[in-house]
Structures are given as structure tokens and as C-alpha cells.
Design a protein around this motif. Structure first.
Motif, PDB file in Angstrom:
ATOM      1  N   ALA A  24      25.380  47.450  40.118  1.00 32.97           N
ATOM      2  CA  ALA A  24      24.923  46.078  39.925  1.00 32.97           C
ATOM      3  C   ALA A  24      23.555  46.057  39.267  1.00 32.97           C
ATOM      4  CB  ALA A  24      24.847  45.347  41.253  1.00 32.97           C
ATOM      5  N   SER A  25      23.351  45.070  38.424  1.00 35.95           N
ATOM      6  CA  SER A  25      22.026  44.838  37.860  1.00 35.95           C
ATOM      7  C   SER A  25      21.747  43.346  37.894  1.00 35.95           C
ATOM      8  CB  SER A  25      21.932  45.366  36.423  1.00 35.95           C
ATOM      9  OG  SER A  25      22.842  44.676  35.586  1.00 35.95           O
ATOM     10  N   GLY A  26      20.485  43.008  38.074  1.00 35.99           N
ATOM     11  CA  GLY A  26      20.114  41.605  38.132  1.00 35.99           C
ATOM     12  C   GLY A  26      20.239  40.990  39.506  1.00 35.99           C
ATOM     13  N   PHE A  27      20.788  41.728  40.457  1.00 32.11           N
ATOM     14  CA  PHE A  27      20.859  41.236  41.824  1.00 32.11           C
ATOM     15  C   PHE A  27      21.050  42.409  42.772  1.00 32.11           C
ATOM     16  CE2 PHE A  27      25.513  41.284  42.825  1.00 32.11           C
ATOM     17  CZ  PHE A  27      25.989  41.654  41.575  1.00 32.11           C
ATOM     18  N   THR A  28      20.825  42.150  44.055  1.00 35.46           N
ATOM     19  CA  THR A  28      20.943  43.189  45.067  1.00 35.46           C
ATOM     20  C   THR A  28      22.297  43.074  45.748  1.00 35.46           C
ATOM     21  OG1 THR A  28      18.565  43.101  45.456  1.00 35.46           O
ATOM     22  CG2 THR A  28      19.907  44.134  47.156  1.00 35.46           C
ATOM     23  N   LEU A  29      23.019  44.189  45.741  1.00 38.16           N
ATOM     24  CA  LEU A  29      24.368  44.165  46.296  1.00 38.16           C
ATOM     25  C   LEU A  29      24.393  44.014  47.812  1.00 38.16           C
ATOM     26  CD1 LEU A  29      26.526  46.795  44.379  1.00 38.16           C
ATOM     27  CD2 LEU A  29      26.738  44.310  44.387  1.00 38.16           C
ATOM     28  N   ASN A  30      23.281  44.264  48.475  1.00 35.63           N
ATOM     29  CA  ASN A  30      23.236  44.262  49.937  1.00 35.63           C
ATOM     30  C   ASN A  30      23.859  43.016  50.546  1.00 35.63           C
ATOM     31  OD1 ASN A  30      21.242  45.955  48.824  1.00 35.63           O
ATOM     32  ND2 ASN A  30      20.266  46.132  50.822  1.00 35.63           N
ATOM     33  N   TYR A  31      23.730  41.889  49.844  1.00 39.23           N
ATOM     34  CA  TYR A  31      24.154  40.621  50.419  1.00 39.23           C
ATOM     35  C   TYR A  31      25.534  40.173  49.950  1.00 39.23           C
ATOM     36  CZ  TYR A  31      19.160  40.699  51.267  1.00 39.23           C
ATOM     37  OH  TYR A  31      17.904  41.085  51.638  1.00 39.23           O
ATOM     38  N   TYR A  32      26.228  41.075  49.281  1.00 34.42           N
ATOM     39  CA  TYR A  32      27.512  40.715  48.693  1.00 34.42           C
ATOM     40  C   TYR A  32      28.641  41.611  49.204  1.00 34.42           C
ATOM     41  CZ  TYR A  32      24.876  37.910  45.386  1.00 34.42           C
ATOM     42  OH  TYR A  32      24.060  36.972  44.827  1.00 34.42           O
ATOM     43  N   ALA A  33      29.765  40.985  49.493  1.00 32.37           N
ATOM     44  CA  ALA A  33      30.976  41.756  49.697  1.00 32.37           C
ATOM     45  C   ALA A  33      31.493  42.173  48.324  1.00 32.37           C
ATOM     46  CB  ALA A  33      32.028  40.925  50.422  1.00 32.37           C
ATOM     47  N   ILE A  34      32.088  43.343  48.263  1.00 36.97           N
ATOM     48  CA  ILE A  34      32.571  43.887  47.000  1.00 36.97           C
ATOM     49  C   ILE A  34      34.051  44.193  47.105  1.00 36.97           C
ATOM     50  CG2 ILE A  34      32.347  45.736  45.307  1.00 36.97           C
ATOM     51  CD1 ILE A  34      29.887  43.956  45.522  1.00 36.97           C
ATOM     52  N   GLY A  35      34.753  43.879  46.050  1.00 35.35           N
ATOM     53  CA  GLY A  35      36.171  44.194  45.990  1.00 35.35           C
ATOM     54  C   GLY A  35      36.505  44.982  44.742  1.00 35.35           C
ATOM     55  N   TRP A  36      37.473  45.863  44.888  1.00 39.35           N
ATOM     56  CA  TRP A  36      38.063  46.538  43.726  1.00 39.35           C
ATOM     57  C   TRP A  36      39.456  45.938  43.516  1.00 39.35           C
ATOM     58  CZ3 TRP A  36      35.839  49.742  40.321  1.00 39.35           C
ATOM     59  CH2 TRP A  36      34.660  50.399  40.681  1.00 39.35           C
ATOM     60  N   PHE A  37      39.700  45.546  42.284  1.00 40.98           N
ATOM     61  CA  PHE A  37      40.977  44.970  41.898  1.00 40.98           C
ATOM     62  C   PHE A  37      41.530  45.774  40.727  1.00 40.98           C
ATOM     63  CE2 PHE A  37      40.705  41.070  44.404  1.00 40.98           C
ATOM     64  CZ  PHE A  37      39.352  41.037  44.696  1.00 40.98           C
ATOM     65  N   ARG A  38      42.820  45.688  40.510  1.00 45.30           N
ATOM     66  CA  ARG A  38      43.400  46.398  39.369  1.00 45.30           C
ATOM     67  C   ARG A  38      44.519  45.576  38.747  1.00 45.30           C
ATOM     68  NH1 ARG A  38      46.480  51.472  42.423  1.00 45.30           N
ATOM     69  NH2 ARG A  38      48.206  50.234  43.338  1.00 45.30           N
ATOM     70  N   GLN A  39      44.714  45.831  37.464  1.00 41.13           N
ATOM     71  CA  GLN A  39      45.814  45.190  36.757  1.00 41.13           C
ATOM     72  C   GLN A  39      46.527  46.246  35.938  1.00 41.13           C
ATOM     73  OE1 GLN A  39      44.841  41.752  34.337  1.00 41.13           O
ATOM     74  NE2 GLN A  39      46.920  40.986  34.597  1.00 41.13           N
ATOM     75  N   GLY A  40      47.751  46.562  36.352  1.00 40.99           N
ATOM     76  CA  GLY A  40      48.557  47.532  35.639  1.00 40.99           C
ATOM     77  C   GLY A  40      49.303  46.882  34.495  1.00 40.99           C
ATOM     78  N   PRO A  41      49.900  47.688  33.635  1.00 37.94           N
ATOM     79  CA  PRO A  41      50.644  47.164  32.488  1.00 37.94           C
ATOM     80  C   PRO A  41      51.762  46.218  32.941  1.00 37.94           C
ATOM     81  CG  PRO A  41      50.360  49.536  32.307  1.00 37.94           C
ATOM     82  CD  PRO A  41      49.902  49.161  33.677  1.00 37.94           C
ATOM     83  N   GLY A  42      51.725  45.001  32.454  1.00 41.70           N
ATOM     84  CA  GLY A  42      52.749  44.034  32.799  1.00 41.70           C
ATOM     85  C   GLY A  42      52.703  43.521  34.217  1.00 41.70           C
ATOM     86  N   LYS A  43      51.609  43.809  34.920  1.00 40.00           N
ATOM     87  CA  LYS A  43      51.504  43.384  36.314  1.00 40.00           C
ATOM     88  C   LYS A  43      50.368  42.384  36.495  1.00 40.00           C
ATOM     89  CE  LYS A  43      53.123  47.860  38.089  1.00 40.00           C
ATOM     90  NZ  LYS A  43      52.784  49.016  38.964  1.00 40.00           N
ATOM     91  N   GLU A  44      50.417  41.704  37.624  1.00 39.64           N
ATOM     92  CA  GLU A  44      49.344  40.771  37.942  1.00 39.64           C
ATOM     93  C   GLU A  44      48.179  41.525  38.585  1.00 39.64           C
ATOM     94  OE1 GLU A  44      51.896  36.670  38.612  1.00 39.64           O
ATOM     95  OE2 GLU A  44      50.603  37.435  40.200  1.00 39.64           O
ATOM     96  N   LEU A  45      47.044  40.874  38.574  1.00 43.24           N
ATOM     97  CA  LEU A  45      45.861  41.446  39.215  1.00 43.24           C
ATOM     98  C   LEU A  45      46.108  41.540  40.721  1.00 43.24           C
ATOM     99  CD1 LEU A  45      42.883  42.245  38.384  1.00 43.24           C
ATOM    100  CD2 LEU A  45      42.234  39.984  39.265  1.00 43.24           C
TER     101      LEU A  45
END
Length: 127
Positions: A24-45
Motif C-alpha cells: 500500500a502507498s498513500g495510506f496505512t494498511l493497519n486500519y483496513y481489512a484486506i482481501g485477495w480476489f481472482r478472476q480466471g479465464p471466462g470466470k467471475e471474480l
């Protein structure tokens, strides 16, 4: 300017490992929940894994449980996704996202909660 930058993607053989980073830049991650998402070929996020701002709660999609591990290093303002035993079906663009709108102890992998997104990093699992 709030910005998330993913890195660590690439081409790996089935059974291999990769570690994705979300800086992260421009803000501190400490106060944020973080998620990892993915989108495969022909699939939804889809939500892959999420971690609360406190770091005490994590959440994983059934398809990655036991193989992926999410962690955060607030001193480095970075969140990681360690991916082991990779499968061809893990091939996707992986995005990290941040939200300050949920409780510090919650890890919600619903994209509708996330306000800040990175540009994504490609992960390809192939022999």
C-alpha cells in the motif's frame, strides 16, 4: 493518493508455490481489512482469502483451504498470499483490495465491501 500494488505473480508448474504481495502507498494498511480476489479465464471474480485489520481473523475459499495462507506485516504496510500446491485451476489474475468499512475483527470476502483495488497480477499454473 491511495494505491495498492500487487506483485509476485508468474508462471509456475502444478504443485509449485508463489507468494503474492500487496503493498500500500498513500495510506496505512493497519486500519483496513484486506482481501485477495481472482478472476480466471471466462470466470467471475471470486474471493480467495481475506484478513481482518487486526490480523486475528482470516477467511478462505473452500477451493484454496489448506493450500493458501494470508498474512499481513503492518510494519511493511504489506499483505501476503502464500500459495502452495498450485493447480491449473488457480490460473487467474489476482487482485488485492482494501476496506475500512468493516469491524476490525471481521474478515469478509465479499467484493461489495471493498473500496480500493490494485491493478492485479497474473498467476499461470501450467506444465
Amino acid at each position: 493518493q491511495l494505491q495498492l500494488v500487487e506483485s509476485g505473480g508468474g508462471l509456475v508448474q502444478p504443485g509449485g508455490s508463489l507468494r503474492l504481495s500487496c503493498a500500500a502507498s498513500g495510506f496505512t494498511l493497519n486500519y483496513y481489512a484486506i482481501g485477495w480476489f481472482r478472476q480466471g479465464p471466462g470466470k467471475e471474480l471470486e474471493g480467495v482469502s481475506c484478513i481482518s485489520s487486526s490480523g486475528g481473523s482470516t477467511n478462505y475459499a473452500d477451493s484454496v483451504k489448506g493450500r493458501f495462507t494470508i498474512s499481513r506485516d503492518n510494519a511493511k504496510n504489506t499483505v501476503y498470499l502464500q500459495m502452495n500446491s498450485l493447480k491449473p485451476e488457480d490460473t487467474a489474475i489476482y487482485y488485492c483490495a482494501a476496506t475500512g468499512r468493516i469491524n476490525a475483527t471481521q474478515s469478509i470476502c465479499d467484493r461489495r465491501w471493498y473500496d480500493y483495488w490494485g491493478q492485479g497480477t497474473q498467476v499461470t499454473v501450467s506444465s
